[in-house]
Every structure is written in C-alpha cells, then in structure tokens.
Design a protein around this motif. Sequence first.
Motif, PDB file in Angstrom:
ATOM      1  N   LEU A 247      32.587 -11.608  26.965  1.00 45.12           N
ATOM      2  CA  LEU A 247      33.483 -12.160  25.951  1.00 45.12           C
ATOM      3  C   LEU A 247      32.928 -13.460  25.368  1.00 45.12           C
ATOM      4  O   LEU A 247      33.034 -13.700  24.158  1.00 45.12           O
ATOM      5  N   LEU A 248      32.299 -14.273  26.200  1.00 46.33           N
ATOM      6  CA  LEU A 248      31.739 -15.546  25.727  1.00 46.33           C
ATOM      7  C   LEU A 248      30.602 -15.358  24.732  1.00 46.33           C
ATOM      8  O   LEU A 248      30.244 -16.292  24.022  1.00 46.33           O
ATOM      9  N   HIS A 249      30.063 -14.166  24.634  1.00 44.13           N
ATOM     10  CA  HIS A 249      29.043 -13.881  23.624  1.00 44.13           C
ATOM     11  C   HIS A 249      29.638 -13.886  22.219  1.00 44.13           C
ATOM     12  O   HIS A 249      28.918 -14.047  21.238  1.00 44.13           O
ATOM     13  N   TYR A 250      30.938 -13.720  22.139  1.00 40.60           N
ATOM     14  CA  TYR A 250      31.606 -13.615  20.842  1.00 40.60           C
ATOM     15  C   TYR A 250      32.526 -14.782  20.522  1.00 40.60           C
ATOM     16  O   TYR A 250      32.729 -15.095  19.356  1.00 40.60           O
ATOM     17  N   ARG A 251      33.105 -15.398  21.557  1.00 41.17           N
ATOM     18  CA  ARG A 251      33.981 -16.531  21.285  1.00 41.17           C
ATOM     19  C   ARG A 251      34.209 -17.366  22.536  1.00 41.17           C
ATOM     20  O   ARG A 251      34.078 -16.887  23.660  1.00 41.17           O
ATOM     21  N   TYR A 252      34.542 -18.615  22.285  1.00 43.17           N
ATOM     22  CA  TYR A 252      34.902 -19.542  23.364  1.00 43.17           C
ATOM     23  C   TYR A 252      36.395 -19.421  23.624  1.00 43.17           C
ATOM     24  O   TYR A 252      37.191 -19.327  22.689  1.00 43.17           O
ATOM     25  N   THR A 253      36.773 -19.432  24.872  1.00 41.32           N
ATOM     26  CA  THR A 253      38.178 -19.539  25.252  1.00 41.32           C
ATOM     27  C   THR A 253      38.280 -20.190  26.618  1.00 41.32           C
ATOM     28  O   THR A 253      37.450 -19.945  27.491  1.00 41.32           O
ATOM     29  N   SER A 254      39.283 -21.040  26.749  1.00 36.07           N
ATOM     30  CA  SER A 254      39.585 -21.616  28.056  1.00 36.07           C
ATOM     31  C   SER A 254      40.975 -21.175  28.504  1.00 36.07           C
ATOM     32  O   SER A 254      41.490 -21.669  29.507  1.00 36.07           O
ATOM     33  N   SER A 255      41.565 -20.241  27.774  1.00 33.60           N
ATOM     34  CA  SER A 255      42.880 -19.711  28.142  1.00 33.60           C
ATOM     35  C   SER A 255      42.758 -18.885  29.414  1.00 33.60           C
ATOM     36  O   SER A 255      41.877 -18.028  29.508  1.00 33.60           O
ATOM     37  N   PRO A 256      43.631 -19.114  30.382  1.00 34.02           N
ATOM     38  CA  PRO A 256      43.532 -18.367  31.646  1.00 34.02           C
ATOM     39  C   PRO A 256      43.846 -16.880  31.471  1.00 34.02           C
ATOM     40  O   PRO A 256      44.617 -16.495  30.595  1.00 34.02           O
ATOM     41  N   PHE A 257      43.212 -16.081  32.305  1.00 34.15           N
ATOM     42  CA  PHE A 257      43.448 -14.642  32.343  1.00 34.15           C
ATOM     43  C   PHE A 257      44.003 -14.299  33.716  1.00 34.15           C
ATOM     44  O   PHE A 257      43.517 -14.810  34.733  1.00 34.15           O
ATOM     45  N   GLU A 258      44.986 -13.414  33.732  1.00 33.31           N
ATOM     46  CA  GLU A 258      45.556 -12.996  35.013  1.00 33.31           C
ATOM     47  C   GLU A 258      44.714 -11.941  35.707  1.00 33.31           C
ATOM     48  O   GLU A 258      44.706 -11.851  36.925  1.00 33.31           O
ATOM     49  N   ASN A 259      43.992 -11.136  34.897  1.00 37.84           N
ATOM     50  CA  ASN A 259      43.264 -10.039  35.509  1.00 37.84           C
ATOM     51  C   ASN A 259      42.193  -9.484  34.560  1.00 37.84           C
ATOM     52  O   ASN A 259      42.082  -9.904  33.416  1.00 37.84           O
ATOM     53  N   TYR A 260      41.462  -8.536  35.080  1.00 37.95           N
ATOM     54  CA  TYR A 260      40.391  -7.832  34.368  1.00 37.95           C
ATOM     55  C   TYR A 260      40.904  -7.206  33.071  1.00 37.95           C
ATOM     56  O   TYR A 260      40.250  -7.298  32.027  1.00 37.95           O
ATOM     57  N   LYS A 261      42.066  -6.575  33.121  1.00 35.57           N
ATOM     58  CA  LYS A 261      42.598  -5.876  31.947  1.00 35.57           C
ATOM     59  C   LYS A 261      42.812  -6.817  30.772  1.00 35.57           C
ATOM     60  O   LYS A 261      42.570  -6.439  29.619  1.00 35.57           O
ATOM     61  N   GLN A 262      43.240  -8.043  31.032  1.00 34.75           N
ATOM     62  CA  GLN A 262      43.435  -8.996  29.946  1.00 34.75           C
ATOM     63  C   GLN A 262      42.102  -9.383  29.304  1.00 34.75           C
ATOM     64  O   GLN A 262      42.018  -9.533  28.087  1.00 34.75           O
ATOM     65  N   VAL A 263      41.085  -9.535  30.110  1.00 33.93           N
ATOM     66  CA  VAL A 263      39.751  -9.853  29.577  1.00 33.93           C
ATOM     67  C   VAL A 263      39.246  -8.695  28.731  1.00 33.93           C
ATOM     68  O   VAL A 263      38.746  -8.899  27.623  1.00 33.93           O
ATOM     69  N   ILE A 264      39.390  -7.488  29.234  1.00 35.67           N
ATOM     70  CA  ILE A 264      38.900  -6.309  28.512  1.00 35.67           C
ATOM     71  C   ILE A 264      39.630  -6.151  27.184  1.00 35.67           C
ATOM     72  O   ILE A 264      39.007  -5.789  26.175  1.00 35.67           O
ATOM     73  N   ALA A 265      40.922  -6.438  27.141  1.00 36.11           N
ATOM     74  CA  ALA A 265      41.665  -6.343  25.879  1.00 36.11           C
ATOM     75  C   ALA A 265      41.074  -7.301  24.845  1.00 36.11           C
ATOM     76  O   ALA A 265      40.877  -6.925  23.675  1.00 36.11           O
ATOM     77  N   GLN A 266      40.734  -8.517  25.267  1.00 39.14           N
ATOM     78  CA  GLN A 266      40.137  -9.492  24.345  1.00 39.14           C
ATOM     79  C   GLN A 266      38.710  -9.093  23.971  1.00 39.14           C
ATOM     80  O   GLN A 266      38.294  -9.244  22.818  1.00 39.14           O
ATOM     81  N   LEU A 267      37.965  -8.597  24.947  1.00 43.95           N
ATOM     82  CA  LEU A 267      36.594  -8.155  24.690  1.00 43.95           C
ATOM     83  C   LEU A 267      36.589  -7.004  23.680  1.00 43.95           C
ATOM     84  O   LEU A 267      35.777  -6.994  22.746  1.00 43.95           O
ATOM     85  N   ASN A 268      37.482  -6.067  23.850  1.00 48.36           N
ATOM     86  CA  ASN A 268      37.546  -4.929  22.923  1.00 48.36           C
ATOM     87  C   ASN A 268      37.887  -5.380  21.515  1.00 48.36           C
ATOM     88  O   ASN A 268      37.345  -4.832  20.540  1.00 48.36           O
ATOM     89  N   LYS A 269      38.739  -6.371  21.367  1.00 51.18           N
ATOM     90  CA  LYS A 269      39.043  -6.907  20.031  1.00 51.18           C
ATOM     91  C   LYS A 269      37.771  -7.441  19.387  1.00 51.18           C
ATOM     92  O   LYS A 269      37.502  -7.190  18.208  1.00 51.18           O
ATOM     93  N   GLU A 270      36.987  -8.185  20.172  1.00 53.94           N
ATOM     94  CA  GLU A 270      35.738  -8.749  19.646  1.00 53.94           C
ATOM     95  C   GLU A 270      34.724  -7.648  19.349  1.00 53.94           C
ATOM     96  O   GLU A 270      34.044  -7.688  18.330  1.00 53.94           O
ATOM     97  N   PHE A 271      34.615  -6.679  20.235  1.00 54.25           N
ATOM     98  CA  PHE A 271      33.708  -5.557  20.010  1.00 54.25           C
ATOM     99  C   PHE A 271      34.080  -4.819  18.730  1.00 54.25           C
ATOM    100  O   PHE A 271      33.223  -4.499  17.914  1.00 54.25           O
ATOM    101  N   ASN A 272      35.362  -4.522  18.566  1.00 53.58           N
ATOM    102  CA  ASN A 272      35.819  -3.758  17.400  1.00 53.58           C
ATOM    103  C   ASN A 272      35.564  -4.503  16.095  1.00 53.58           C
ATOM    104  O   ASN A 272      35.281  -3.868  15.076  1.00 53.58           O
ATOM    105  N   LYS A 273      35.618  -5.827  16.111  1.00 53.64           N
ATOM    106  CA  LYS A 273      35.345  -6.625  14.904  1.00 53.64           C
ATOM    107  C   LYS A 273      33.931  -6.396  14.383  1.00 53.64           C
ATOM    108  O   LYS A 273      33.680  -6.496  13.192  1.00 53.64           O
ATOM    109  N   VAL A 274      33.004  -6.120  15.301  1.00 54.86           N
ATOM    110  CA  VAL A 274      31.602  -5.941  14.909  1.00 54.86           C
ATOM    111  C   VAL A 274      31.146  -4.478  15.004  1.00 54.86           C
ATOM    112  O   VAL A 274      29.953  -4.193  14.991  1.00 54.86           O
ATOM    113  N   GLY A 275      32.111  -3.572  15.116  1.00 53.35           N
ATOM    114  CA  GLY A 275      31.786  -2.151  15.094  1.00 53.35           C
ATOM    115  C   GLY A 275      31.299  -1.562  16.396  1.00 53.35           C
ATOM    116  O   GLY A 275      30.658  -0.506  16.391  1.00 53.35           O
ATOM    117  N   ILE A 276      31.609  -2.201  17.507  1.00 54.55           N
ATOM    118  CA  ILE A 276      31.218  -1.675  18.824  1.00 54.55           C
ATOM    119  C   ILE A 276      32.430  -0.979  19.437  1.00 54.55           C
ATOM    120  O   ILE A 276      33.553  -1.489  19.359  1.00 54.55           O
TER     121      ILE A 276
END
Length: 164
Positions: free
Chosen positions: A73-102
């Motif tokens: 996720l840090l390859h696409y954006r900075y965040t210091s917002s806490p995550f409760e679990n893996y699923k929350q990170v993946i949801a944010q990662l997928n948003k970033e991936f989808n923005k660039v067509g991944i």
Amino acid sequence: MELFHLSVDSIFKPCQSSEESLNKNSSAKYDEVFCLFDGDRPEYKQAIMDAHRYSVYKIKPILSIPCFEFWFLLHYRYTSSPFENYKQVIAQLNKEFNKVGIEDYDKSKSGYYGLLKPQLDQAIANAKKLEGAACTNPLTQVHDIVIYLQAQKILAVNFFSNSQ
C-alpha cells in the motif's frame, strides 16, 4: 490457501548451530539475517520477544503491522491511519490497484514485484515518514531490507566493475 507458521525456536535454533559451525569453519560467514514478522498473527509479539534471545546471531527482526501487504500500500500512498486487520489493508490496497488498472490483490498470485517496482522510492519514503512519526499501527520495516539489498547491489557492481 492455508499458510504454515513456524515457531521462533524452529527458525532461530539452526542459527545457533550455524554459529557453532562458523567458529570451526571461518570461511562460512553471513553478514545479516532478516526475519519478517507479520502482525496479522496473534503470536507475533511473543515471537519478537523470543527473537531478541538470538540477537547475538545478527538476526534483525523486521515488523510489518498489521500485515506485509501494508508495505504494498505504501507504494501508492502514505497513511498513518490504524488498521484493525489484513482485510482493511487489502480493501485500501485494492482501491489503489484499481486506480491504476491493476486487478484486486490475490495473495496466491505472483508478479507483484514488477508492478510495484516503479513506485519503490515512494514506498521507501512513505515508510521512513511513518517511522519518523513513531507509529506502531500501521508499521513496516520492510524498507530496511530493501535499502540493505540496494546497497549490496551497488557494492557488488562497483566491485566487479573495478576488478576488470
């Protein structure tokens, strides 16, 4: 997909016997040993404490909290917002991936290195910024391994180009 997890002793005890071998055979040496601890497993805190017992063997624990994919996720954006679990990170990662067509992230697929490499400097900068903010969730130290390996590559290139 089920992953297996090793105990700290099963990882580090071989280092102890390797160290004993090193004392007998000085030609076999290593400079660094990195061990990545993924924070999405509840036993990671105990594993970190156990790892310090083996610090004499030059083992550097590398944390990634809540999970290794936070580094992606840090390859696409900075965040210091806490995550409760893996699923929350993946949801944010997928948003970033989808923005660039991944396509959405799939842990069982390979090929992410090539997709992430162009943003490597940004990921390192974001990880350092997070480190400077003294965050504990999220947190990643994966950049420490990357920086170490980049330095080793430069040393090797210089060595081989000077030896010709």
